[in-house]
Design a protein around this motif. Sequence first.
Motif, PDB file in Angstrom:
ATOM      1  N   LYS A  30       0.840  -1.192   0.000  1.00  0.00           N
ATOM      2  CA  LYS A  30       0.000   0.000   0.000  1.00  0.00           C
ATOM      3  C   LYS A  30       0.881   1.251   0.000  1.00  0.00           C
ATOM      4  O   LYS A  30       1.842   1.361   0.739  1.00  0.00           O
ATOM      5  N   LYS A  55     -12.488  -1.603 -14.203  1.00  0.00           N
ATOM      6  CA  LYS A  55     -12.583  -2.175 -12.860  1.00  0.00           C
ATOM      7  C   LYS A  55     -14.027  -2.587 -12.613  1.00  0.00           C
ATOM      8  O   LYS A  55     -14.948  -1.837 -12.946  1.00  0.00           O
ATOM      9  N   GLN A  57     -17.357  -3.197 -10.519  1.00  0.00           N
ATOM     10  CA  GLN A  57     -17.999  -2.592  -9.358  1.00  0.00           C
ATOM     11  C   GLN A  57     -19.469  -2.977  -9.317  1.00  0.00           C
ATOM     12  O   GLN A  57     -20.096  -3.167 -10.366  1.00  0.00           O
ATOM     13  N   SER A  73     -10.900   8.598  -8.805  1.00  0.00           N
ATOM     14  CA  SER A  73      -9.746   8.296  -7.952  1.00  0.00           C
ATOM     15  C   SER A  73      -8.553   7.778  -8.733  1.00  0.00           C
ATOM     16  O   SER A  73      -7.425   7.731  -8.224  1.00  0.00           O
ATOM     17  N   TYR A  74      -8.760   7.377  -9.996  1.00  0.00           N
ATOM     18  CA  TYR A  74      -7.658   6.869 -10.815  1.00  0.00           C
ATOM     19  C   TYR A  74      -7.098   7.918 -11.780  1.00  0.00           C
ATOM     20  O   TYR A  74      -6.120   7.652 -12.473  1.00  0.00           O
ATOM     21  N   GLN A  96      -4.073   2.181  -2.838  1.00  0.00           N
ATOM     22  CA  GLN A  96      -4.924   2.408  -1.677  1.00  0.00           C
ATOM     23  C   GLN A  96      -5.807   1.187  -1.429  1.00  0.00           C
ATOM     24  O   GLN A  96      -5.963   0.314  -2.290  1.00  0.00           O
ATOM     25  N   ASP A  97      -6.415   1.130  -0.239  1.00  0.00           N
ATOM     26  CA  ASP A  97      -7.286   0.014   0.098  1.00  0.00           C
ATOM     27  C   ASP A  97      -8.406  -0.150  -0.920  1.00  0.00           C
ATOM     28  O   ASP A  97      -8.786  -1.272  -1.272  1.00  0.00           O
ATOM     29  N   ASP A  98      -8.960   0.960  -1.398  1.00  0.00           N
ATOM     30  CA  ASP A  98     -10.088   0.903  -2.335  1.00  0.00           C
ATOM     31  C   ASP A  98      -9.695   0.355  -3.701  1.00  0.00           C
ATOM     32  O   ASP A  98     -10.565   0.116  -4.542  1.00  0.00           O
ATOM     33  N   ASP A  99      -8.406   0.154  -3.940  1.00  0.00           N
ATOM     34  CA  ASP A  99      -7.995  -0.417  -5.215  1.00  0.00           C
ATOM     35  C   ASP A  99      -8.277  -1.909  -5.283  1.00  0.00           C
ATOM     36  O   ASP A  99      -8.154  -2.517  -6.353  1.00  0.00           O
ATOM     37  N   GLY A 101     -10.192  -5.257  -5.805  1.00  0.00           N
ATOM     38  CA  GLY A 101     -11.309  -5.553  -6.685  1.00  0.00           C
ATOM     39  C   GLY A 101     -10.870  -6.322  -7.914  1.00  0.00           C
ATOM     40  O   GLY A 101      -9.830  -6.971  -7.924  1.00  0.00           O
TER      41      GLY A 101
END
Length: 300
Positions: A30, A55, A57, A73-74, A96-99, A101
Motif C-alpha cells: 500500500k 474495474k 464494481q 480516484s484513478y 490504496q485500500d479501495d484499489d 477488486g
Amino acid sequence: EFFLIFTLDGLLQVADWSVTFENPNPCAVKGSSVEFRCSYNYPDREIARKIAWYKGQFIDGDWKRIALSDIPSYQNRSEYLGDLQHNCSLEIQDLQDDDAGYYYFRFDTDKYGRRSKESCLNITISVVNPKRVRAGDTVTLECGASCPLSTTVWFKDGHPVSKPNFTAQAEDAGNYFCAVEGQESVQSDPVTLDVQYSPLNVSVEVSHAGLLTVGSSVNLTCSSAANPAADSYTWYRSTGSSSVLQVGSGQVLCLPSVDLSHSGLYICQSRNRLGENNSTQVLLTVTETDSEYEGKLKCT
C-alpha cells in the motif's frame, strides 16, 4: 489493511487472439506502485482501434465494468504504458485500500472486440493469536498476505520490535504495525495487543506518618497495577504472633479512632478475575497519651 495482491490470468480466445499477463501474481505494498505487464495479439489483417482498462464494481446491485478513465480516484494515479500495437501494460501509483477488486483489459479492432479474464486484487493483514492475551501467553506477530513477501519488520508504539515471537508481559501491551524492510515509511494499520494480568506492585499509602496516639484517625489506601483493574481489596492485620486477622475490605481502610489493639502489621490483598497479590507489610504503632488527643483527624 496493508498488502495489495494482484492475480492476473490471461485469456486465449481463438487462434491469433489473446491477452497475456507477464506477471500473473504481482505483489505490492500500500502506497507504492504496481505495473500490470500485459500484451495482446490479433490477426495481421486487423487493426487495433481502441483499448481500455476497467474495474468491476457493484452499482445498484448490478455488477458492471467501469473504465478506469471514468473513475475519479484513478485520474492522477493510473498510466497506460502500452500502445495500439501489442503492449497493454498499465501502472497504478500510490495504491490504496479501495484499489481492491477486479480488473479487466479490452481491445477493439475494426470488426471485433476482445476482453481479458478478470484480475483479482486482495488485501490482508493479520496478527496470529488473539488481540487479547494473558501474561505468559506466547504471541506471534505476522504480516499476512497471499503472496511471498520480502523481509518484514515490526514496530510497537513507533519503536522497533526485536523479535516477532515473545512471551507476553504487561509492558508488551500497545499498538503494533509492520512494514517491508527497506520501505519502513509505508506501514500497515496498527493492531492493538491487550495483555491482561493479575495485580502487580501492590502498595499501601498511610495518611498519617509516624506514631499514632490513642483516639486519632488514620486511612490506609491500597493501589496496584492490574488489567482488568482490581475489583476486590481485603485487609489483614498481624499482631506479632502467628495469627492473622481480616480487618476490613475496600480500597481504603478507615480507622476513625484507634486504640492500642490497632497496633500491628497491615497487609492489603488486591484481586481481579485473573488472580491476587499482596502488598508488603505496613507497621502501625499506637501509643497512649496522658491527655485527651486534640484535633482528631476525620476519616474521609
